[in-house]
Design an enzyme around this catalytic site. Structure first.
Site, PDB file in Angstrom:
ATOM      1  N   ASN A  83       0.858  -1.178   0.000  1.00  0.00           N
ATOM      2  CA  ASN A  83       0.000   0.000   0.000  1.00  0.00           C
ATOM      3  C   ASN A  83       0.899   1.234   0.000  1.00  0.00           C
ATOM      4  O   ASN A  83       1.955   1.252   0.647  1.00  0.00           O
ATOM      5  CB  ASN A  83      -0.900   0.033   1.237  1.00  0.00           C
ATOM      6  CG  ASN A  83      -1.813   1.259   1.249  1.00  0.00           C
ATOM      7  OD1 ASN A  83      -2.837   1.290   0.572  1.00  0.00           O
ATOM      8  ND2 ASN A  83      -1.437   2.279   2.003  1.00  0.00           N
TER       9      ASN A  83
ATOM     10  N   ARG B 296       0.509   9.634  11.029  1.00  0.00           N
ATOM     11  CA  ARG B 296      -0.918   9.892  11.239  1.00  0.00           C
ATOM     12  C   ARG B 296      -1.729   9.285  10.098  1.00  0.00           C
ATOM     13  O   ARG B 296      -1.820   9.835   9.003  1.00  0.00           O
ATOM     14  CB  ARG B 296      -1.191  11.392  11.314  1.00  0.00           C
ATOM     15  CG  ARG B 296      -2.642  11.705  11.671  1.00  0.00           C
ATOM     16  CD  ARG B 296      -2.914  13.187  11.615  1.00  0.00           C
ATOM     17  NE  ARG B 296      -4.224  13.529  12.105  1.00  0.00           N
ATOM     18  CZ  ARG B 296      -5.338  13.420  11.411  1.00  0.00           C
ATOM     19  NH1 ARG B 296      -5.292  12.968  10.170  1.00  0.00           N
ATOM     20  NH2 ARG B 296      -6.507  13.744  11.927  1.00  0.00           N
ATOM     21  N   TRP B 297      -2.295   8.124  10.359  1.00  0.00           N
ATOM     22  CA  TRP B 297      -3.206   7.525   9.376  1.00  0.00           C
ATOM     23  C   TRP B 297      -4.515   7.202  10.077  1.00  0.00           C
ATOM     24  O   TRP B 297      -4.551   6.766  11.212  1.00  0.00           O
ATOM     25  CB  TRP B 297      -2.608   6.275   8.746  1.00  0.00           C
ATOM     26  CG  TRP B 297      -1.938   5.325   9.698  1.00  0.00           C
ATOM     27  CD1 TRP B 297      -2.372   4.911  10.931  1.00  0.00           C
ATOM     28  CD2 TRP B 297      -0.686   4.669   9.478  1.00  0.00           C
ATOM     29  NE1 TRP B 297      -1.487   4.049  11.487  1.00  0.00           N
ATOM     30  CE2 TRP B 297      -0.446   3.866  10.618  1.00  0.00           C
ATOM     31  CE3 TRP B 297       0.234   4.657   8.431  1.00  0.00           C
ATOM     32  CZ2 TRP B 297       0.700   3.078  10.737  1.00  0.00           C
ATOM     33  CZ3 TRP B 297       1.360   3.869   8.547  1.00  0.00           C
ATOM     34  CH2 TRP B 297       1.584   3.092   9.697  1.00  0.00           C
ATOM     35  N   LEU B 298      -5.622   7.443   9.400  1.00  0.00           N
ATOM     36  CA  LEU B 298      -6.936   7.148   9.953  1.00  0.00           C
ATOM     37  C   LEU B 298      -7.225   5.657   9.813  1.00  0.00           C
ATOM     38  O   LEU B 298      -6.651   4.965   8.969  1.00  0.00           O
ATOM     39  CB  LEU B 298      -8.008   7.988   9.276  1.00  0.00           C
ATOM     40  CG  LEU B 298      -7.810   9.500   9.403  1.00  0.00           C
ATOM     41  CD1 LEU B 298      -8.962  10.249   8.746  1.00  0.00           C
ATOM     42  CD2 LEU B 298      -7.656   9.928  10.856  1.00  0.00           C
TER      43      LEU B 298
ATOM     44  N   ARG C 295      -7.680   3.658   6.441  1.00  0.00           N
ATOM     45  CA  ARG C 295      -6.662   3.723   5.396  1.00  0.00           C
ATOM     46  C   ARG C 295      -5.822   2.440   5.365  1.00  0.00           C
ATOM     47  O   ARG C 295      -5.688   1.724   6.358  1.00  0.00           O
ATOM     48  CB  ARG C 295      -5.758   4.938   5.616  1.00  0.00           C
ATOM     49  CG  ARG C 295      -6.499   6.265   5.643  1.00  0.00           C
ATOM     50  CD  ARG C 295      -7.154   6.601   4.321  1.00  0.00           C
ATOM     51  NE  ARG C 295      -6.184   6.782   3.254  1.00  0.00           N
ATOM     52  CZ  ARG C 295      -5.588   7.946   2.990  1.00  0.00           C
ATOM     53  NH1 ARG C 295      -5.876   9.029   3.715  1.00  0.00           N
ATOM     54  NH2 ARG C 295      -4.730   8.036   1.998  1.00  0.00           N
TER      55      ARG C 295
ATOM     56  N   ASP D  32      -5.815  21.492   8.645  1.00  0.00           N
ATOM     57  CA  ASP D  32      -6.219  20.416   7.746  1.00  0.00           C
ATOM     58  C   ASP D  32      -7.045  20.969   6.585  1.00  0.00           C
ATOM     59  O   ASP D  32      -7.393  22.158   6.551  1.00  0.00           O
ATOM     60  CB  ASP D  32      -7.017  19.357   8.512  1.00  0.00           C
ATOM     61  CG  ASP D  32      -6.870  17.981   7.894  1.00  0.00           C
ATOM     62  OD1 ASP D  32      -6.409  17.879   6.744  1.00  0.00           O
ATOM     63  OD2 ASP D  32      -7.223  16.997   8.560  1.00  0.00           O
TER      64      ASP D  32
END
Length: 508
Positions: A187, A204-206, A209, A300
């Site tokens: 990925n 920082r990944w939600l 994802r 953001d």
């Protein structure tokens, strides 16, 4: 059908040379601070539709000059995004047609049909990477005590942010049951990274994802996850990482379709992963299964600062670089910003795929001002009562990229979905609030949308602004005013002959 108008760009430098020849790159020799000033300059140039920027005299917060040039506003116009795909802007939808065909190919009907599809087949073959042993990105290798993120000119974009932020990282991960060379299962996503120190950064990944899913799988084993972060690659690789690709399509391989040639990869030096051989910089390291740190607040794409939350920590084991590398950066904020501009082009790229799922869709627009995905305007060719509602539910239910779209407006095909004037007229004359609103409660919503009642869970609104037919109305529906095309053309010639257009009074 060729899928490129431009030659492939092997790396960021080749793309910048193309922009330079086109007069679409400016080198800034004046000192510009990495703390806030660079974002302010970038933001102003982007809003004016200006060129890509190369800052040759970036300075840190103490005023010390950095040795590495900084590139910004790379995708600040739709034309440059299209160029990154290898196309002129008017041919983006053609590429979308090809990608839709690769995703759902129709049966071949005879030899002639097979030969006609050769460009499509060649594009599919281009997804297989080409492995190289000597890579430009590994000209300089920093390991051990030499690892220092302070060597990179990482900017602090907005006032109040706690630390420098890496904003254009292509984060490469793989699930634990795979081998390093299994690029079909990797990925690659764009996840911002807060610098914590010399060899530590927050990833920082939600939760939804791909990188986060891989991290959960490694953490279940109690193992640190190998990660590689490419900064400054060729434009096709960057745009592949930003595309909302279907599950099962690896971004590193998909970049070969966009490039029109096979992607060059090389083994990372300290982690079991393959990395883009022509990248400017690669960060290698391991993300802890348990260690987290508070990230933020950072500005953001919503136009607000995010809340401070814990995210996993990456420990850097190596930094590899090209000879004389470039550092690529951007900012995110209330549109317009680069992600919003990229999103506008991706609308055209996605339209053919959407039509294959929902054939009555004629056109669509995701307003950049609505964070590029939280509102959608869809034009359809309407044939039966209730069709607008069916389209809304299909978009929300069938297509993952619309799962966070909380407002959908459906209009007829005589309405330009990209024109607020047309949309306003359709809402005012074809929509009744007591009949044409559809509200759905407690559905998945953008975790970053603090307007929702619960984090990640909120409502959706569908607005049917189409002409009402059949059982949808008991009243006689209005007829749209229009002139016969021949009369409109005659009037245009008349006005041109008398120079009426632009005049305040008739000529004497």
């Amino acid at each position: 059908m060729p899928i490129r108008d431009l030659p492939p760009f092997a790396n960021l430098g080749e793309f910048l040379s193309h922009l330079d020849r086109s007069g679409d790159l400016v080198r800034v020799a004046e000192p510009v601070s990495l703390e806030h000033q660079m974002t302010a300059v970038h933001r102003h140039v982007l809003r004016q539709g200006g060129p890509a920027l190369r800052f040759d005299a970036a300075t840190d917060r103490l005023g010390h000059s950095t040795t590495m040039p900084v590139v910004a506003n790379l995708f600040g116009t739709r034309q440059r995004v299209a160029a990154g795909l290898g196309l002129t802007l008017d041919r983006v939808e053609e590429l979308g047609e090809l990608l839709a065909a690769l995703r759902e190919p129709a049966p071949v009907e005879g030899m002639r049909d097979a030969f006609s599809r050769w460009p499509m087949l060649r594009s599919a073959l281009a997804t297989r990477p080409r492995l190289v042993k000597r890579a430009p990105v590994q000209h300089t290798v920093l390991e051990g005590d030499d690892v220092d993120l302070g060597r990179l000119p990482v900017q602090t974009c907005w006032p109040g942010e706690p630390a420098p932020l890496i904003t254009w990282p292509l984060v490469i991960t793989r699930p634990p049951e795979t081998e390093a060379g299994d690029t079909a299962r990797t990925n690659m996503g764009v996840y911002r990274m807060q610098v914590l120190g010399r060899d530590r950064a927050i990833m920082r990944w939600l939760a939804h994802r791909g990188g986060a899913a891989h991290h959960r799988a490694w953490a279940e084993r109690g193992e640190a996850m190998p990660v590689a972060v490419a900064i400054g690659t060729d434009p096709a690789t960057m745009l592949s990482a930003a595309l909302p690709l279907p599950e099962g399509i690896a971004e590193l391989r998909f970049a070969g379709v966009l490039r029109g040639e096979r992607q060059a990869l090389t083994p990372a030096r300290t982690v079991p992963l393959m990395v883009p051989a022509e990248a400017e910089i690669v960060l290698e390291g391991w993300v802890s299964p348990t260690e987290t740190a508070p990230e933020g607040p950072y500005g953001d794409h919503t136009g607000y600062y995010n809340a401070v939350e814990p995210f996993p920590v990456m420990r850097i084991s190596a930094i590899t670089m090209r000879r004389d590398p470039l550092y690529l950066t951007t900012f995110t904020g209330r549109p317009p910003d680069e992600p919003a501009v990229i999103g506008e082009v991706f609308n055209s790229l996605a339209l053919p795929m959407i039509r294959r799922q929902i054939p009555e869709v004629v056109d669509l627009w995701l307003p950049p001002a609505a964070c590029s995905y939280r509102m959608a305007v869809i034009a359809i060719r309407k044939r039966y009562p209730g069709q607008a509602r069916r389209v809304m539910m299909a978009l929300w239910g069938m297509l993952a990229q619309f799962s966070y779209t909380k407002t959908i407006i459906v209009v007829d095909d005589d309405i330009d979905p990209g024109s607020w004037s047309d949309i306003s007229w359709a809402l005012a004359t074809r929509m009744d609030p007591s009949r044409d609103l559809m509200v759905i409660e407690r559905t998945p919503i953008d975790y970053l949308d603090f307007a929702s009642p619960e984090p990640g869970l909120g409502g959706k609104l569908g607005i049917d602004a189409t002409n009402k037919i059949g059982a949808e109305t008991r009243r006689e529906w209005g007829e749209v005013l229009d002139m016969p095309p021949s009369l409109a053309e005659e009037a245009a010639r008349f006005c041109e002959r008398l120079a009426l257009v632009g005049s305040k009074e008739l000529p004497t």
